[in-house]
Motif scaffolding. Structure first.
Motif, PDB file in Angstrom:
ATOM      1  N   ALA A 100      31.580 -54.883  28.649  1.00  0.00           N
ATOM      2  CA  ALA A 100      32.125 -54.879  30.007  1.00  0.00           C
ATOM      3  C   ALA A 100      31.176 -54.063  30.874  1.00  0.00           C
ATOM      4  O   ALA A 100      30.726 -52.992  30.456  1.00  0.00           O
ATOM      5  CB  ALA A 100      33.520 -54.267  29.995  1.00  0.00           C
TER       6      ALA A 100
ATOM      7  N   ALA B  87      45.742 -53.231  29.515  1.00  0.00           N
ATOM      8  CA  ALA B  87      45.571 -53.467  28.074  1.00  0.00           C
ATOM      9  C   ALA B  87      44.210 -54.103  27.797  1.00  0.00           C
ATOM     10  O   ALA B  87      43.517 -53.718  26.849  1.00  0.00           O
ATOM     11  CB  ALA B  87      46.690 -54.365  27.549  1.00  0.00           C
ATOM     12  N   ARG B  88      43.801 -55.042  28.642  1.00  0.00           N
ATOM     13  CA  ARG B  88      42.514 -55.709  28.423  1.00  0.00           C
ATOM     14  C   ARG B  88      41.345 -54.723  28.606  1.00  0.00           C
ATOM     15  O   ARG B  88      40.403 -54.703  27.832  1.00  0.00           O
ATOM     16  CB  ARG B  88      42.363 -56.895  29.382  1.00  0.00           C
ATOM     17  CG  ARG B  88      41.699 -58.086  28.703  1.00  0.00           C
ATOM     18  CD  ARG B  88      41.700 -59.345  29.566  1.00  0.00           C
ATOM     19  NE  ARG B  88      42.991 -59.618  30.160  1.00  0.00           N
ATOM     20  CZ  ARG B  88      43.206 -59.789  31.475  1.00  0.00           C
ATOM     21  NH1 ARG B  88      42.216 -59.690  32.338  1.00  0.00           N
ATOM     22  NH2 ARG B  88      44.416 -60.052  31.938  1.00  0.00           N
ATOM     23  N   GLU B  89      41.451 -53.909  29.655  1.00  0.00           N
ATOM     24  CA  GLU B  89      40.385 -52.911  29.874  1.00  0.00           C
ATOM     25  C   GLU B  89      40.323 -51.957  28.677  1.00  0.00           C
ATOM     26  O   GLU B  89      39.241 -51.567  28.229  1.00  0.00           O
ATOM     27  CB  GLU B  89      40.632 -52.096  31.151  1.00  0.00           C
ATOM     28  CG  GLU B  89      40.730 -52.905  32.440  1.00  0.00           C
ATOM     29  CD  GLU B  89      39.403 -53.456  32.948  1.00  0.00           C
ATOM     30  OE1 GLU B  89      38.351 -53.206  32.334  1.00  0.00           O
ATOM     31  OE2 GLU B  89      39.439 -54.160  33.992  1.00  0.00           O
ATOM     32  N   TYR B  90      41.513 -51.569  28.196  1.00  0.00           N
ATOM     33  CA  TYR B  90      41.528 -50.652  27.050  1.00  0.00           C
ATOM     34  C   TYR B  90      40.890 -51.308  25.826  1.00  0.00           C
ATOM     35  O   TYR B  90      40.145 -50.660  25.087  1.00  0.00           O
ATOM     36  CB  TYR B  90      42.956 -50.164  26.733  1.00  0.00           C
ATOM     37  CG  TYR B  90      42.931 -49.252  25.536  1.00  0.00           C
ATOM     38  CD1 TYR B  90      42.560 -47.913  25.655  1.00  0.00           C
ATOM     39  CD2 TYR B  90      43.164 -49.749  24.247  1.00  0.00           C
ATOM     40  CE1 TYR B  90      42.434 -47.092  24.550  1.00  0.00           C
ATOM     41  CE2 TYR B  90      43.039 -48.940  23.133  1.00  0.00           C
ATOM     42  CZ  TYR B  90      42.676 -47.611  23.295  1.00  0.00           C
ATOM     43  OH  TYR B  90      42.532 -46.805  22.191  1.00  0.00           O
ATOM     44  N   GLN B  91      41.194 -52.589  25.621  1.00  0.00           N
ATOM     45  CA  GLN B  91      40.602 -53.281  24.453  1.00  0.00           C
ATOM     46  C   GLN B  91      39.073 -53.288  24.558  1.00  0.00           C
ATOM     47  O   GLN B  91      38.371 -53.106  23.562  1.00  0.00           O
ATOM     48  CB  GLN B  91      41.129 -54.718  24.306  1.00  0.00           C
ATOM     49  CG  GLN B  91      42.629 -54.845  24.023  1.00  0.00           C
ATOM     50  CD  GLN B  91      43.140 -53.903  22.938  1.00  0.00           C
ATOM     51  OE1 GLN B  91      42.399 -53.497  22.043  1.00  0.00           O
ATOM     52  NE2 GLN B  91      44.412 -53.516  23.038  1.00  0.00           N
ATOM     53  N   ASP B  92      38.570 -53.510  25.776  1.00  0.00           N
ATOM     54  CA  ASP B  92      37.110 -53.461  25.976  1.00  0.00           C
ATOM     55  C   ASP B  92      36.556 -52.089  25.579  1.00  0.00           C
ATOM     56  O   ASP B  92      35.498 -51.974  24.961  1.00  0.00           O
ATOM     57  CB  ASP B  92      36.750 -53.730  27.444  1.00  0.00           C
ATOM     58  CG  ASP B  92      36.883 -55.210  27.808  1.00  0.00           C
ATOM     59  OD1 ASP B  92      36.969 -56.044  26.879  1.00  0.00           O
ATOM     60  OD2 ASP B  92      36.922 -55.519  29.016  1.00  0.00           O
TER      61      ASP B  92
ATOM     62  N   ASP C 263      49.025 -55.949  31.598  1.00  0.00           N
ATOM     63  CA  ASP C 263      48.132 -56.735  30.726  1.00  0.00           C
ATOM     64  C   ASP C 263      46.664 -56.511  31.095  1.00  0.00           C
ATOM     65  O   ASP C 263      45.776 -56.578  30.241  1.00  0.00           O
ATOM     66  CB  ASP C 263      48.483 -58.226  30.756  1.00  0.00           C
ATOM     67  CG  ASP C 263      48.350 -58.806  32.143  1.00  0.00           C
ATOM     68  OD1 ASP C 263      48.786 -58.146  33.099  1.00  0.00           O
ATOM     69  OD2 ASP C 263      47.781 -59.916  32.285  1.00  0.00           O
ATOM     70  N   GLU C 264      46.398 -56.175  32.364  1.00  0.00           N
ATOM     71  CA  GLU C 264      45.005 -55.877  32.754  1.00  0.00           C
ATOM     72  C   GLU C 264      44.582 -54.521  32.182  1.00  0.00           C
ATOM     73  O   GLU C 264      43.450 -54.365  31.702  1.00  0.00           O
ATOM     74  CB  GLU C 264      44.869 -55.841  34.281  1.00  0.00           C
ATOM     75  CG  GLU C 264      45.096 -57.193  34.935  1.00  0.00           C
ATOM     76  CD  GLU C 264      45.102 -57.068  36.458  1.00  0.00           C
ATOM     77  OE1 GLU C 264      44.311 -57.775  37.090  1.00  0.00           O
ATOM     78  OE2 GLU C 264      45.889 -56.265  36.992  1.00  0.00           O
TER      79      GLU C 264
ATOM     80  N   TRP D 157      39.240 -49.484  39.578  1.00  0.00           N
ATOM     81  CA  TRP D 157      40.545 -49.758  38.957  1.00  0.00           C
ATOM     82  C   TRP D 157      41.717 -49.285  39.810  1.00  0.00           C
ATOM     83  O   TRP D 157      42.808 -49.847  39.723  1.00  0.00           O
ATOM     84  CB  TRP D 157      40.628 -49.082  37.582  1.00  0.00           C
ATOM     85  CG  TRP D 157      39.746 -49.708  36.537  1.00  0.00           C
ATOM     86  CD1 TRP D 157      39.295 -51.007  36.499  1.00  0.00           C
ATOM     87  CD2 TRP D 157      39.203 -49.075  35.374  1.00  0.00           C
ATOM     88  NE1 TRP D 157      38.521 -51.216  35.396  1.00  0.00           N
ATOM     89  CE2 TRP D 157      38.435 -50.048  34.682  1.00  0.00           C
ATOM     90  CE3 TRP D 157      39.280 -47.779  34.840  1.00  0.00           C
ATOM     91  CZ2 TRP D 157      37.769 -49.770  33.490  1.00  0.00           C
ATOM     92  CZ3 TRP D 157      38.612 -47.505  33.660  1.00  0.00           C
ATOM     93  CH2 TRP D 157      37.871 -48.491  32.994  1.00  0.00           C
TER      94      TRP D 157
ATOM     95  N   LYS E 115      46.758 -52.022  38.647  1.00  0.00           N
ATOM     96  CA  LYS E 115      46.422 -52.976  37.578  1.00  0.00           C
ATOM     97  C   LYS E 115      47.739 -53.333  36.892  1.00  0.00           C
ATOM     98  O   LYS E 115      48.574 -52.453  36.642  1.00  0.00           O
ATOM     99  CB  LYS E 115      45.496 -52.323  36.539  1.00  0.00           C
ATOM    100  CG  LYS E 115      44.081 -52.137  37.022  1.00  0.00           C
ATOM    101  CD  LYS E 115      43.219 -53.298  36.603  1.00  0.00           C
ATOM    102  CE  LYS E 115      41.848 -53.252  37.224  1.00  0.00           C
ATOM    103  NZ  LYS E 115      41.330 -54.578  37.549  1.00  0.00           N
TER     104      LYS E 115
ATOM    105  N   GLY F  38      51.373 -50.467  24.473  1.00  0.00           N
ATOM    106  CA  GLY F  38      50.859 -51.138  25.673  1.00  0.00           C
ATOM    107  C   GLY F  38      50.616 -50.224  26.861  1.00  0.00           C
ATOM    108  O   GLY F  38      50.324 -50.694  27.958  1.00  0.00           O
TER     109      GLY F  38
END
Ligand code: F6R
Length: 368
Positions: free
Chosen positions: A328, A187-192, A184-185, A73, A181, A31
């Protein structure tokens, strides 16, 4: 060794999904974003209050893209500067300045001297580099390697995409360290980001119409490129590729500048390539660009529009439409750059030039 291609550059364009995936690999663990060879502590990262990005050529363009993401960011001010300008002025640097030096070769003379100048001023230096053990990563405080393997084509392609991916990681690492950030934000950016290699691969399967268009436009005396926001550095990169490979006059502009001069260049039959932002992610900019396209089309330009799949609003204004997968919006340059590389390579080949070895250019510029 060229993998069935006539030129290394064409193979390297195809290798871009892997270049981005390999560059991201191992940097998101439990994470958290981790940068490799990090000799900068979390405390040092937290203490950063200003970022300079220094580089040359395409690497500089990757830095221009990074500015939008890092500022968004982290809320840190980011200045992006050509290494050759940075080193000869007196930039305001101190211990809490992070200087990100981006160099594929790691040997570019101006970027190396910029690193030395930054270190003299006690700034923290992070190198984004594609070459293990090159001089710039050796002298920097920390290194984030782009992992594309050697780039043989003189014009940067896979290294450029990998640099953008690495720069996004730097932005996320800073956001994480500074707490701008939530985890969890991040993590979301990384997933994108992690979803991008597959989208690049998908895009690459549909490049034949771009090649056909390139052949059709290969006799044009000039081509202009327009973009806004992260599409602006993409326009600059598209123009640079066309200059260096096809020896064609090409210029990239921020579309908002059109009325301040460049629109005077528009004449009947002039190809203008426009990089559209996402209609959802950047609705305001999208509508402004639409009116820019309308203006240039009314003056006779041949409009080539790079737009997200399903963006129907651009169709009436696009003499030629190139669709890219949606993503994104900050990450779109990882996609929108690709058709511009393919376009430049194909124009160059149609004009009979060797795209691996453009005239007058060297792969690494170790003299000023
Ligand atoms: C353009 C290109 C050059 C390099 C520039 C910096 O296609 O390849 O503009 O980007 O010479 O080189 P590096 O990244 O090795 O410092």
């Amino acid at each position: 060794e060229k993998g069935g291609h006539d030129y290394f550059m064409l193979k390297e364009i195809e290798e871009q999904p892997a270049a981005v995936a390999d560059t991201l690999r191992g940097h998101f663990v439990d994470g958290c974003i981790v940068l490799d060879e990090q000799r900068l502590s979390d405390q040092e990262l937290r203490d950063i209050d200003k970022v300079f990005v220094v580089a040359c050529g395409s690497s500089y363009h990757s830095g221009l893209v990074a500015k939008y993401a890092i500022e968004h960011w982290t809320r840190l001010p980011v200045e992006v500067e050509l290494a050759s300008e940075f080193r000869y002025r007196d930039p305001v640097l101190d211990r809490s300045t992070l200087v990100v030096a981006i160099s594929q070769s790691g040997e570019t003379a101006d970027t190396l001297e910029a690193v030395r100048h930054a270190k003299d001023q006690k700034a923290r230096v992070l190198a984004v580099c594609n070459t293990n053990g090159a001089q710039i990563p050796r002298e920097a405080d920390a290194v984030l390697y782009t992992r594309t393997g050697p780039e043989i084509g003189v014009a940067s392609t896979k290294a450029f995409l990998a640099q953008m991916a690495a720069n996004y990681l730097v932005g996320l690492a800073l956001a994480q360290a500074r707490g701008t950030k939530y985890p969890d934000e991040v993590a979301r950016e990384y997933q994108d980001l992690a979803a991008m290699p597959e989208k690049i691969a998908e895009l690459l399967t549909g490049m034949e119409p771009v090649r056909a268009l390139a052949r059709e436009l290969s006799a044009s005396p000039a081509v202009l490129f327009l973009g806004r926001h992260v599409g602006y550095p993409v326009a600059l990169e598209g123009a640079l590729k066309l200059k260096e490979l096809a020896y064609m006059h090409a210029e990239g502009f921020a579309a908002g500048e059109l009325k301040h001069g460049p629109i005077a260049l528009i004449e009947d039959g002039l190809p203008v390539i426009v990089v559209m932002p996402s209609p959802k992610g950047r609705a305001v900019l999208h509508s402004k660009l639409l009116s820019n396209i309308r203006e240039i089309q009314a003056r006779g330009a041949v409009t080539v529009v790079i737009a997200e799949e399903g963006d129907e609003t651009v169709r009436p204004f696009a003499d030629h439409l190139v669709e890219i997968p949606s993503s994104a919006s900050l990450l779109q340059p990882l996609l929108s750059t690709v058709p511009l590389q393919v376009f430049a390579a194909e124009v160059a080949q149609a004009r009979g030039y060797d795209v691996d070895k453009p005239r007058n250019l060297a792969k690494s510029v170790t003299v000023e």
